[in-house]
Design an enzyme around this catalytic site. Structure first.
Site, PDB file in Angstrom:
ATOM      1  N   GLY A  26      36.906 -33.203   6.207  1.00  0.00           N
ATOM      2  CA  GLY A  26      35.787 -33.149   7.150  1.00  0.00           C
ATOM      3  C   GLY A  26      34.744 -34.239   7.016  1.00  0.00           C
ATOM      4  O   GLY A  26      33.597 -34.051   7.449  1.00  0.00           O
ATOM      5  N   ARG A  53      52.497 -21.327  18.999  1.00  0.00           N
ATOM      6  CA  ARG A  53      51.451 -22.239  19.484  1.00  0.00           C
ATOM      7  C   ARG A  53      50.614 -21.645  20.612  1.00  0.00           C
ATOM      8  O   ARG A  53      49.401 -21.816  20.653  1.00  0.00           O
ATOM      9  CB  ARG A  53      52.056 -23.576  19.932  1.00  0.00           C
ATOM     10  CG  ARG A  53      50.980 -24.532  20.409  1.00  0.00           C
ATOM     11  CD  ARG A  53      51.409 -25.965  20.348  1.00  0.00           C
ATOM     12  NE  ARG A  53      52.155 -26.334  21.529  1.00  0.00           N
ATOM     13  CZ  ARG A  53      52.537 -27.580  21.814  1.00  0.00           C
ATOM     14  NH1 ARG A  53      52.235 -28.569  20.998  1.00  0.00           N
ATOM     15  NH2 ARG A  53      53.226 -27.839  22.888  1.00  0.00           N
ATOM     16  N   MET A 105      44.898 -31.512  12.355  1.00  0.00           N
ATOM     17  CA  MET A 105      46.301 -31.887  12.151  1.00  0.00           C
ATOM     18  C   MET A 105      47.287 -31.132  13.038  1.00  0.00           C
ATOM     19  O   MET A 105      48.486 -31.156  12.782  1.00  0.00           O
ATOM     20  CB  MET A 105      46.677 -31.705  10.674  1.00  0.00           C
ATOM     21  CG  MET A 105      45.839 -32.546   9.719  1.00  0.00           C
ATOM     22  SD  MET A 105      45.861 -34.305  10.139  1.00  0.00           S
ATOM     23  CE  MET A 105      47.521 -34.732   9.576  1.00  0.00           C
ATOM     24  N   ARG A 106      46.803 -30.496  14.068  1.00  0.00           N
ATOM     25  CA  ARG A 106      47.688 -29.784  15.001  1.00  0.00           C
ATOM     26  C   ARG A 106      47.870 -30.602  16.267  1.00  0.00           C
ATOM     27  O   ARG A 106      46.902 -31.183  16.762  1.00  0.00           O
ATOM     28  CB  ARG A 106      47.075 -28.459  15.424  1.00  0.00           C
ATOM     29  CG  ARG A 106      46.908 -27.497  14.311  1.00  0.00           C
ATOM     30  CD  ARG A 106      48.119 -26.584  14.217  1.00  0.00           C
ATOM     31  NE  ARG A 106      48.091 -25.927  12.921  1.00  0.00           N
ATOM     32  CZ  ARG A 106      49.171 -25.505  12.287  1.00  0.00           C
ATOM     33  NH1 ARG A 106      50.355 -25.673  12.831  1.00  0.00           N
ATOM     34  NH2 ARG A 106      49.083 -24.927  11.124  1.00  0.00           N
ATOM     35  N   ASN A 139      39.340 -38.033  19.949  1.00  0.00           N
ATOM     36  CA  ASN A 139      39.995 -38.026  18.640  1.00  0.00           C
ATOM     37  C   ASN A 139      39.703 -39.343  17.942  1.00  0.00           C
ATOM     38  O   ASN A 139      39.451 -40.362  18.598  1.00  0.00           O
ATOM     39  CB  ASN A 139      41.512 -37.877  18.813  1.00  0.00           C
ATOM     40  CG  ASN A 139      42.238 -37.789  17.486  1.00  0.00           C
ATOM     41  OD1 ASN A 139      41.774 -37.128  16.547  1.00  0.00           O
ATOM     42  ND2 ASN A 139      43.375 -38.462  17.372  1.00  0.00           N
ATOM     43  N   LEU A 191      50.436 -37.568  22.538  1.00  0.00           N
ATOM     44  CA  LEU A 191      49.831 -37.716  21.207  1.00  0.00           C
ATOM     45  C   LEU A 191      49.358 -39.151  20.931  1.00  0.00           C
ATOM     46  O   LEU A 191      50.138 -40.100  21.066  1.00  0.00           O
ATOM     47  CB  LEU A 191      50.858 -37.301  20.143  1.00  0.00           C
ATOM     48  CG  LEU A 191      50.342 -37.272  18.703  1.00  0.00           C
ATOM     49  CD1 LEU A 191      49.301 -36.188  18.510  1.00  0.00           C
ATOM     50  CD2 LEU A 191      51.498 -37.113  17.732  1.00  0.00           C
ATOM     51  N   ASP A 192      48.107 -39.286  20.536  1.00  0.00           N
ATOM     52  CA  ASP A 192      47.515 -40.575  20.130  1.00  0.00           C
ATOM     53  C   ASP A 192      47.650 -41.655  21.208  1.00  0.00           C
ATOM     54  O   ASP A 192      47.731 -42.850  20.906  1.00  0.00           O
ATOM     55  CB  ASP A 192      48.157 -41.102  18.827  1.00  0.00           C
ATOM     56  CG  ASP A 192      47.919 -40.176  17.647  1.00  0.00           C
ATOM     57  OD1 ASP A 192      46.919 -39.438  17.670  1.00  0.00           O
ATOM     58  OD2 ASP A 192      48.729 -40.184  16.710  1.00  0.00           O
TER      59      ASP A 192
HETATM   60  C1  GRF Z   1      40.692 -39.583   9.149  1.00  0.00           C
HETATM   61  O1  GRF Z   1      41.271 -40.737   8.598  1.00  0.00           O
HETATM   62  C2  GRF Z   1      40.953 -39.540  10.627  1.00  0.00           C
HETATM   63  O2  GRF Z   1      41.021 -40.796  11.235  1.00  0.00           O
HETATM   64  C3  GRF Z   1      42.289 -38.873  10.691  1.00  0.00           C
HETATM   65  O3  GRF Z   1      42.293 -37.930   9.656  1.00  0.00           O
HETATM   66  C4  GRF Z   1      41.364 -38.324   8.657  1.00  0.00           C
HETATM   67  C5  GRF Z   1      40.414 -37.181   8.511  1.00  0.00           C
HETATM   68  O4  GRF Z   1      39.487 -37.379   7.479  1.00  0.00           O
HETATM   69  N1  GRF Z   1      42.523 -38.323  11.989  1.00  0.00           N
HETATM   70  P1  GRF Z   1      38.221 -36.425   7.374  1.00  0.00           P
HETATM   71  O5  GRF Z   1      38.756 -35.008   7.311  1.00  0.00           O
HETATM   72  O6  GRF Z   1      37.373 -36.652   8.589  1.00  0.00           O
HETATM   73  O7  GRF Z   1      37.543 -36.815   6.108  1.00  0.00           O
END
Ligand code: GRF
Length: 221
Positions: free
Chosen positions: A17, A68, A93-94, A110, A147-148
C-alpha cells in the site's frame, strides 16, 4: 470540482500500500483535492490496511471466495457504500472483468510499473533487466476492459543503472510512482483530466501519447 466538494476517492489494494499512502498524504496535504473515502483490500492480511488505518482512513476487506462474479458483486457494494467519484487501483492484484470496469470507465485508474505498452503483466523489473533495457519507469493509465491497456496519461522514466538488481530498480521506479500517481489524480480532481470519446483529455486536448516525466537525472531516487 470545487474545494467544497472534494473528489471522493476509493483505493483498492492487495499488499503493502505505499501508493495508497502517497495518495493519502497528497490528500491530507491538500496537494490532491480529494478525500480518501475508503481503502478496500482483497486480502484480510494486506499490510496496507494497517497503514491506511494509521492514516485515519476507513477500510474494508472483500475476499475472493473463488468465484469472480460474486467477488465483484461484493466489491461493487463495498465501493458504492462510499459513492466514489474515482477509483484508484494501487497494487491491486485482481484482474477485474470488463463488465465491472465498465461501471467505472473514465474514473478508474491504475499504476503499472513499466513504460506501457511495454511489459504488461507481472515481474516487470525482472523482465526489463533480462532484456537489457536502459530506460524503465511507471505508467498511470485509465482502466479499460483490457489488462494494462487503457490510455496512459503520465509516465515516469528512470535509468536502468549498471549493477541494478530487481530490488534496486523496483525501489527507484516506486519512488517515482509516488509522485506521478497523485499528480494524475490531482488533474482529474481538478477537472483538468477527463475521459471522452474513448480517450484521455487534458486541458481540453486529447492525449495522443502519454506525458512523460523524466527522472533520469534525479539524484534523490
Ligand atoms: C507498485 O509497483 C505498482 O506499480 C504495482 O504494484 C506495486 C504496488 O506497490 N501495480 P504498493 O502496494 O503501492 O506499495
Amino acid at each position: 470540482m470545487s474545494a467544497a466538494t472534494p473528489l471522493r476517492l476509493a483505493i483498492l489494494i492487495s499488499g503493502r500500500g505505499s501508493n495508497m499512502e502517497a495518495l493519502a498524504r497528497a490528500c491530507a496535504s491538500g496537494a490532491l483535492a480529494a478525500r480518501v473515502a475508503v481503502v478496500i483490500a482483497d486480502r484480510a492480511g494486506a499490510a496496507g490496511l494497517e497503514a491506511a488505518r494509521a492514516h485515519g482512513l476507513e477500510t474494508a476487506t472483500v475476499v475472493h471466495g473463488g468465484e469472480r462474479r460474486a467477488f465483484e458483486d461484493e466489491l461493487a457494494v463495498a465501493l458504492e457504500r462510499h459513492r466514489p467519484g474515482a477509483v484508484a487501483l494501487a497494487g491491486f492484484m485482481r484482474v477485474l472483468s470488463a463488465e465491472f470496469v465498465a461501471r467505472y470507465l473514465g474514473r478508474m485508474f491504475n499504476i503499472h510499473p513499466s513504460l506501457l505498452p511495454k511489459y504488461r503483466g507481472l515481474d516487470t523489473h525482472r523482465r526489463v533487466l533480462a532484456a537489457g533495457e536502459r530506460i524503465h519507469g511507471a505508467s498511470v493509465h485509465f482502466v479499460t476492459g483490457e489488462l494494462d491497456a487503457g490510455p496512459v496519461v503520465l509516465q515516469s522514466q528512470v535509468a536502468v543503472e549498471p549493477g541494478d538488481s530487481e530490488a534496486t530498480l523496483a525501489a527507484r521506479v516506486l519512488a517515482t510512482e509516488h509522485i506521478i500517481y497523485p499528480r494524475v489524480l490531482g488533474w482529474f480532481a481538478g477537472g483538468r483530466l477527463a475521459w471522452r470519446d474513448g480517450g484521455a483529455w487534458l486541458d481540453g486536448r486529447r492525449l495522443t501519447e502519454p506525458l512523460v516525466e523524466d527522472f533520469r537525472g534525479a539524484a534523490s531516487l
